[in-house]
Motif scaffolding. Sequence first.
Motif, PDB file in Angstrom:
ATOM      1  N   GLU A  88      49.685  25.270  42.489  1.00 54.41           N
ATOM      2  CA  GLU A  88      49.863  25.330  41.031  1.00 54.41           C
ATOM      3  C   GLU A  88      51.303  25.667  40.681  1.00 54.41           C
ATOM      4  OE1 GLU A  88      46.881  28.106  39.758  1.00 54.41           O
ATOM      5  OE2 GLU A  88      45.247  26.690  40.048  1.00 54.41           O
ATOM      6  N   ARG A 169      40.239  25.792  42.359  1.00 57.39           N
ATOM      7  CA  ARG A 169      39.907  25.700  40.934  1.00 57.39           C
ATOM      8  C   ARG A 169      38.454  26.108  40.695  1.00 57.39           C
ATOM      9  NH1 ARG A 169      44.212  24.542  42.373  1.00 57.39           N
ATOM     10  NH2 ARG A 169      45.617  22.881  41.669  1.00 57.39           N
ATOM     11  N   ALA A 170      37.549  25.617  41.543  1.00 54.61           N
ATOM     12  CA  ALA A 170      36.134  25.932  41.368  1.00 54.61           C
ATOM     13  C   ALA A 170      35.874  27.424  41.530  1.00 54.61           C
ATOM     14  CB  ALA A 170      35.299  25.132  42.366  1.00 54.61           C
ATOM     15  N   SER A 171      36.535  28.041  42.510  1.00 57.29           N
ATOM     16  CA  SER A 171      36.360  29.480  42.737  1.00 57.29           C
ATOM     17  C   SER A 171      36.849  30.289  41.543  1.00 57.29           C
ATOM     18  CB  SER A 171      37.122  29.910  43.997  1.00 57.29           C
ATOM     19  OG  SER A 171      36.609  29.270  45.133  1.00 57.29           O
ATOM     20  N   GLU A 172      37.993  29.897  40.989  1.00 55.46           N
ATOM     21  CA  GLU A 172      38.543  30.611  39.846  1.00 55.46           C
ATOM     22  C   GLU A 172      37.656  30.448  38.612  1.00 55.46           C
ATOM     23  OE1 GLU A 172      42.414  28.928  39.590  1.00 55.46           O
ATOM     24  OE2 GLU A 172      43.290  30.290  41.071  1.00 55.46           O
ATOM     25  N   GLU A 173      37.169  29.228  38.400  1.00 52.96           N
ATOM     26  CA  GLU A 173      36.312  28.979  37.248  1.00 52.96           C
ATOM     27  C   GLU A 173      35.012  29.769  37.355  1.00 52.96           C
ATOM     28  OE1 GLU A 173      35.789  24.801  37.011  1.00 52.96           O
ATOM     29  OE2 GLU A 173      37.894  24.395  36.500  1.00 52.96           O
ATOM     30  N   ALA A 174      34.442  29.807  38.563  1.00 52.78           N
ATOM     31  CA  ALA A 174      33.189  30.539  38.753  1.00 52.78           C
ATOM     32  C   ALA A 174      33.396  32.036  38.542  1.00 52.78           C
ATOM     33  CB  ALA A 174      32.645  30.278  40.154  1.00 52.78           C
ATOM     34  N   HIS A 176      35.571  33.491  36.643  1.00 49.74           N
ATOM     35  CA  HIS A 176      35.853  33.834  35.248  1.00 49.74           C
ATOM     36  C   HIS A 176      34.749  33.384  34.283  1.00 49.74           C
ATOM     37  CE1 HIS A 176      39.839  35.343  36.004  1.00 49.74           C
ATOM     38  NE2 HIS A 176      40.197  34.234  36.616  1.00 49.74           N
ATOM     39  N   ALA A 177      33.715  32.754  34.823  1.00 45.06           N
ATOM     40  CA  ALA A 177      32.672  32.203  33.960  1.00 45.06           C
ATOM     41  C   ALA A 177      31.982  33.284  33.129  1.00 45.06           C
ATOM     42  CB  ALA A 177      31.644  31.451  34.795  1.00 45.06           C
ATOM     43  N   GLY A 182      38.221  31.909  31.863  1.00 48.67           N
ATOM     44  CA  GLY A 182      38.752  30.902  32.763  1.00 48.67           C
ATOM     45  C   GLY A 182      39.683  29.910  32.102  1.00 48.67           C
ATOM     46  N   THR A 183      39.220  29.244  31.035  1.00 45.89           N
ATOM     47  CA  THR A 183      40.038  28.236  30.362  1.00 45.89           C
ATOM     48  C   THR A 183      41.294  28.857  29.763  1.00 45.89           C
ATOM     49  OG1 THR A 183      38.069  26.945  29.836  1.00 45.89           O
ATOM     50  CG2 THR A 183      40.056  26.488  28.565  1.00 45.89           C
ATOM     51  N   VAL A 186      43.908  29.418  32.447  1.00 44.57           N
ATOM     52  CA  VAL A 186      44.528  28.158  32.882  1.00 44.57           C
ATOM     53  C   VAL A 186      45.579  27.717  31.874  1.00 44.57           C
ATOM     54  CG1 VAL A 186      44.134  25.701  33.272  1.00 44.57           C
ATOM     55  CG2 VAL A 186      42.544  27.378  34.222  1.00 44.57           C
TER      56      VAL A 186
END
Length: 249
Positions: A88, A169-174, A176-177, A182-183, A186
């Motif tokens: 990133e 990305r998937a780990s971070e989104e999960a 922060h869900a 999360g969004t 980012v």
Amino acid sequence: MQPRQQTELEKVKARIRALAAKTTDRGCSEAEAMLAAQKVGELLEVYGLGMSEVELREEACIQREVVITGARLQAVGIIFMAILRLTETRGWMVGRSQFVVFGLEPDVLMGEYLLHVVAGAVDHEETLFRASESYRRSRLAPQQRLRSFRYGFAERVSDRLDELAAHRRASEEAAHATSGAGTALVVAKEARLSEAFRGLGIRLRSRTTTRRVSDGAAFRQGVAAGGRVGLERPVGAGAAAPALPRPRR
């Protein structure tokens, strides 16, 4: 940021700096370098999940330069964009051999580290390829064989880095869900990078190159070699996360 939390994040960043400095180019064995890569990845995940939107905006951006010379430059130049996507970060080249990585400090250190790991792996795998029976039997010119091998190596390593980027990305989104942050994080990170990059006053130009595979067998051997590079869990994967599958022999 609370004083205690700030102290913990600084400790994590200090460990990332120390571990990212362990490359085979700096006297570290390959086994030690791979262990360091895994640990840096775990620390990067802790660092990323421990930051808030406000902290992201306050975080300083840095840039590091890595000079790669010789034949390995051909493969590393292709893999560079995948390293930027995984970490990133932003990046560009100065001349034909200097790679520049720009972004948040932990991400930049990991990008610099991966450039060293990949460059060393190209040298190692190409030495093995030159000693192989298929290399000796090929009727094509040596440069055609080696170029095709490097293209295969670069394609496989780039694909693996992109798989790891998707996992990050998937780990971070999960993670922060539950908080719904999360969004926002980012967006905040991209805004921080864009603002800092504009401050450099640099205008980048894209460059395209044509790659032609002359030796299909050499290309396939390069793909297999790219699957052997120790990239498991370099970023965004904790100790419990599964490693990427090894290619079948």
